[in-house]
Write an enzyme that holds these catalytic residues in place. Structure first.
Site, PDB file in Angstrom:
ATOM      1  N   GLY A  59      -8.703 -13.016  -0.216  1.00  0.00           N
ATOM      2  CA  GLY A  59      -9.178 -12.694   1.315  1.00  0.00           C
ATOM      3  C   GLY A  59     -10.488 -13.638   1.742  1.00  0.00           C
ATOM      4  O   GLY A  59     -10.530 -14.808   1.180  1.00  0.00           O
ATOM      5  N   CYS A  86      -8.252 -12.164  -7.102  1.00  0.00           N
ATOM      6  CA  CYS A  86      -9.205 -13.001  -6.345  1.00  0.00           C
ATOM      7  C   CYS A  86     -10.094 -12.108  -5.433  1.00  0.00           C
ATOM      8  O   CYS A  86     -10.995 -11.392  -5.938  1.00  0.00           O
ATOM      9  CB  CYS A  86      -8.538 -14.021  -5.089  1.00  0.00           C
ATOM     10  N   TYR A  87     -10.302 -12.091  -4.129  1.00  0.00           N
ATOM     11  CA  TYR A  87     -10.891 -11.042  -3.438  1.00  0.00           C
ATOM     12  C   TYR A  87     -10.545  -9.709  -3.535  1.00  0.00           C
ATOM     13  O   TYR A  87     -11.444  -9.022  -3.869  1.00  0.00           O
ATOM     14  CB  TYR A  87     -10.969 -11.398  -2.000  1.00  0.00           C
ATOM     15  N   HIS A 174      -5.531 -16.746  -8.345  1.00  0.00           N
ATOM     16  CA  HIS A 174      -4.348 -16.245  -7.531  1.00  0.00           C
ATOM     17  C   HIS A 174      -3.056 -16.632  -8.429  1.00  0.00           C
ATOM     18  O   HIS A 174      -2.382 -17.629  -8.541  1.00  0.00           O
ATOM     19  CB  HIS A 174      -4.288 -17.500  -6.316  1.00  0.00           C
ATOM     20  N   GLU A 176      -0.162 -15.634  -7.574  1.00  0.00           N
ATOM     21  CA  GLU A 176       1.185 -15.823  -6.692  1.00  0.00           C
ATOM     22  C   GLU A 176       1.579 -17.149  -6.424  1.00  0.00           C
ATOM     23  O   GLU A 176       2.604 -17.511  -5.796  1.00  0.00           O
ATOM     24  CB  GLU A 176       0.956 -14.938  -5.491  1.00  0.00           C
ATOM     25  N   ASP A 232      20.805 -15.306  10.331  1.00  0.00           N
ATOM     26  CA  ASP A 232      20.303 -14.054  10.552  1.00  0.00           C
ATOM     27  C   ASP A 232      21.196 -13.173  11.166  1.00  0.00           C
ATOM     28  O   ASP A 232      21.733 -12.084  10.849  1.00  0.00           O
ATOM     29  CB  ASP A 232      18.982 -14.039  11.319  1.00  0.00           C
ATOM     30  N   LYS A 380      13.628 -14.325   4.453  1.00  0.00           N
ATOM     31  CA  LYS A 380      14.891 -15.232   4.513  1.00  0.00           C
ATOM     32  C   LYS A 380      15.720 -15.476   3.302  1.00  0.00           C
ATOM     33  O   LYS A 380      17.109 -15.514   3.320  1.00  0.00           O
ATOM     34  CB  LYS A 380      14.338 -16.829   5.150  1.00  0.00           C
TER      35      LYS A 380
END
Ligand code: XMP
Length: 525
Positions: A59, A86-87, A174, A176, A232, A380
Site C-alpha cells: 500500500g 510490504c505495507y 513483494h 507476488e 469472453d 482472463k
C-alpha cells in the site's frame, strides 16, 4: 450468482496499491480461490465471508502517512491464517505491538535477503540467500511479541516473521512480483502449509460450480447471448449451454468487420464443439452501406455501435417472441463480464449478485433482462482455461483482444469491401507468422492497420508500384491500460514483411509501430 458454491475464499485486502489484483491472481495460480476486498471493509464483514485465509497487500509508503489505511487488530485475533506483504506486513507489526521506524534505510528494487530459518513454514527448503523485490521507506525494527524473525536484509532487521500458533506470517517484500525469486513458493507455502488450504480450485471445479449456479438462477426460462467471436462471450455462452442446453439462444451479428476465418470459427467450429443454438444475422451489406463515405474514427464507432444494437435488438425480439409463444419467456441475457471489471468498478466480490433488471447495451426499455454473468469471478487466463475445459475451439480460446468495431477502426480512411479484403489478407499473414514464431504468449495483441488513404512509391519486378502501407502494432501489456511495443525478432518481422508485400499486391510497404502507450493508444483509431 457467480461465487463458487462451497469454496471459502482467500481474501486479499487491498491497501490501495496496484498489487492486490496481481496477488489475487498469484493465489489462484496456486489453485486456491481468492477475492479482492477493499481495506475499508470492516473486520466483521470480512470475517462474515468465512475466509480460509487473509492476505494483506502492499500500500502507501508509510504506516505513519496521514490517512494511511489501518489494520483492525480484531482481524488478527479471529484465528484466520493471515499473511502480510510490504505495507500489509508493517501494518501487522504495528497492530501486534512491534515497532516500525523511519530508519532512513530505504530499499527499492532487487534486494538480497538472508533467510535465518530455513525450516520455517514460508521458507522451507529454500536457499539461505535469495533476491527479493523491495519497496519500502520504513522498516520493522522490533518484532511483535511471540513472532519469530525468519529473514533479514541490510535495511530491514525484521524482514519476515512467523507465528505458527496464531498462523500469522509476513514478509517485508513483494512475493507476488516475478523479481522475488522464490515469491510464488513463499506464497504457496503460506496457503498450503501455513493455512492448510487444499489446492483444488481448478478449471473443472469452476465449471461444475458455475453450471450448478446457472441452473439455479435460470430455472426453465430462456436465455439470450450476443456472441462476438471473442473469448469472453464464447466461454460465457459455452458455460450457459453446458448448464441449460437448448434454453440458450446465441445471436451472432456478422458485421463483416471480422478477421479472416473468424466468422466461420463462430458459425461452424464453435457450434460444432459446444452444440450451441446459434442465430446468425448476416448484416455485412447493412454495415458497409452505413459506413460508406465515413472516415472519422468516432463517427465510424458510432455507426457500428448503432447498427449493431439495431440488428441485435431485432434478433432479440424474434427470439423473445418465439419464447413467449412456447410459454418460456426469455428473461436472461448472458454477459462476459470479468473479475477485473468487477474490482475496478468498485463492486468487489461482495457485489457479485446482480438481481436488478438491467437495460443492457442501450436496448430499449421494453426488452429487459436479468444478467447471467458466469465469468464475474475470473481473470482472463482463467476464462481461457475454463474455455478449454468446455472444449471451446483453441483459435477462439487463444484469441487476442479484438475491438468490437473490428477492422472498421483498423482501416485509416473509409471502410470499403476492397480495403477490408486487403487488410484481412495482410492480417492473416502477420498472425500466422507471429504464432509460428511462438510469440503469442509475449504479445498481448497485434493490430494490423491499413493506411488506406496513404500511398507510396515502390518497385516490384520490372515495374513501379504505388501501393498502401501496412502498419504492424505488436504490443505487450498486462491489462491494455498501458503497453509497450513488443521487441519482435528482426527475422520474424522480415518474414512478415516479405510475405505481405509478395502476397498482397496492393501493399508495397510494411512499417513497425514503435510507440508505447502512453503516449500512443494500442489501436490507431
Ligand atoms: P486503446 O486503443 O484505447 O485500446 O489503447 C485498449 C484496448 O481496447 C480495445 N479497443 C476497443 N474495444 N471497442 C472495443 O470493444 C472499441 O471501440 C475499442 N477501441 C479499442 C483495444 O483493442 C485494446 O485491447
Amino acid at each position: 450468482m457467480t461465487e463458487p458454491l462451497q469454496t471459502r475464499p482467500v481474501l486479499v485486502v487491498d491497501f490501495g496499491a496496484q498489487y492486490a489484483q496481481l496477488i489475487a491472481r498469484r493465489v489462484r495460480e496456486a489453485n486456491v480461490y481468492s477475492e479482492v476486498v477493499p481495506h475499508t471493509m470492516s473486520a466483521d464483514e470480512m470475517l462474515a465471508k468465512d475466509p480460509a485465509a487473509i492476505v494483506l497487500s502492499g500500500g502507501p509508503s508509510s504506516v505513519y502517512e496521514k490517512g494511511a489505511p489501518r489494520l483492525d487488530p480484531a482481524l488478527l485475533e479471529a484465528g484466520v491464517p493471515t499473511f502480510g506483504m510490504c505495507y500489509g506486513f508493517q501494518s501487522m507489526v504495528q497492530a501486534l505491538g512491534g515497532t516500525v521506524e523511519r530508519t532512513g534505510l530505504r530499499e527499492y528494487g532487487n534486494t538480497p535477503a538472508t533467510i535465518t530459518d530455513r525450516e520455517s513454514v514460508l521458507f522451507n527448503g529454500q536457499p539461505g540467500e535469495q533476491s527479493v523485490w523491495m519497496s519500502h521507506g520504513d522498516s520493522a525494527t522490533v518484532a511483535p511479541e511471540g513472532m519469530r524473525v525468519t529473514a533479514t536484509t541490510a535495511g530491514a532487521p525484521v524482514a519476515a516473521f512467523e507465528d505458527d500458533e496464531r498462523k500469522l506470517y509476513g514478509v517485508q517484500w513483494h512475493p507476488e512480483v516475478m523479481h522475488s525469486t522464490f515469491g510464488q513458493r513463499v506464497l504457496e507455502n503460506f496457503l498450503l502449509r501455513g493455512a492448510g488450504i487444499a489446492a483444488d480450485w481448478t478449471a473443472s471445479n469452476v465449471v461444475d460450480d458455475q453450471v450448478a449456479l446457472i441452473k439455479e438462477q435460470v430455472g426453465d426460462a430462456r436465455v439470450l447471448c450476443a456472441l462476438s467471436g471473442g473469448v469472453d462471450s464464447s466461454v460465457a455462452a459455452a458455460l450457459v449451454q453446458r448448464a441449460v442446453g437448448d434454453q440458450l439462444t446465441c445471436v451472432f451479428v456478422d458485421h463483416g468487420l471480422l478477421r479472416e476465418g473468424e466468422a466461420e470459427q463462430v458459425e461452424q467450429d464453435f457450434v460444432a464443439a459446444t452444440g450451441v443454438h446459434l442465430v446468425v444475422v448476416d448484416a455485412k451489406e447493412q454495415f458497409l452501406t452505413a459506413l460508406a463515405g465515413v472516415s472519422d474514427p468516432e463517427e465510424k464507432r458510432k455507426i457500428i455501435g448503432r447498427e449493431f444494437i439495431r440488428t441485435f435488438e431485432q434478433a432479440a425480439r424474434d427470439v423473445v417472441g418465439e419464447g413467449a409463444a412456447e410459454g418460456h419467456p426469455v428473461e436472461f441475457l448472458v454477459q462476459g463480464t470479468l473479475y477485473p471489471d468487477v474490482v475496478e468498478s468498485g463492486g468487489g466480490a461482495g457485489a457479485a449478485n446482480i438481481k436488478s433488471h438491467h437495460n443492457v447495451g442501450g436496448l430499449p426499455e421494453d426488452l429487459q433482462f436479468t444478467l447471467v454473468e458466469p465469468l464475474r469471478a475470473l481473470f482472463k487466463d482463467e476464462v481461457r482455461q475454463v474455455g478449454r475445459e468446455l472444449g471451446v475451439p483453441e483459435p477462439i480460446v487463444a484469441r487476442q483482444p479484438f475491438p468490437g468495431p473490428g477492422l472498421g477502426i483498423r482501416i485509416i480512411g473509409e471502410v470499403t469491401e476492397e480495403r477490408l479484403d486487403i487488410l484481412r489478407r495482410a492480417d492473416a499473414i502477420a498472425r500466422h507468422e507471429l504464432t509460428a514464431a511462438g510469440l503469442d504468449g509475449e504479445i498481448w495483441q497485434c493490430p494490423v492497420v491499413l493506411l488506406a488513404d496513404v500511398r507510396s512509391v515502390g518497385v516490384q519486378g520490372d515495374g513501379r508500384t504505388y501501393g498502401h502501407p501496412i502498419v504492424l502494432r505488436p504490443v505487450s501489456s498486462e491489462d491494455a491500460m498501458t503497453a509497450d511495443w513488443t521487441r519482435v525478432p528482426y527475422e520474424v518481422l522480415a518474414q512478415i514483411s516479405t510475405r505481405i508485400t509478395n502476397e498482397v499486391a496492393e501493399v508495397n510497404r510494411v512499417v513497425l509501430d514503435v510507440t508505447s502507450k502512453p503516449p500512443g493508444t494500442i489501436e490507431w483509431e
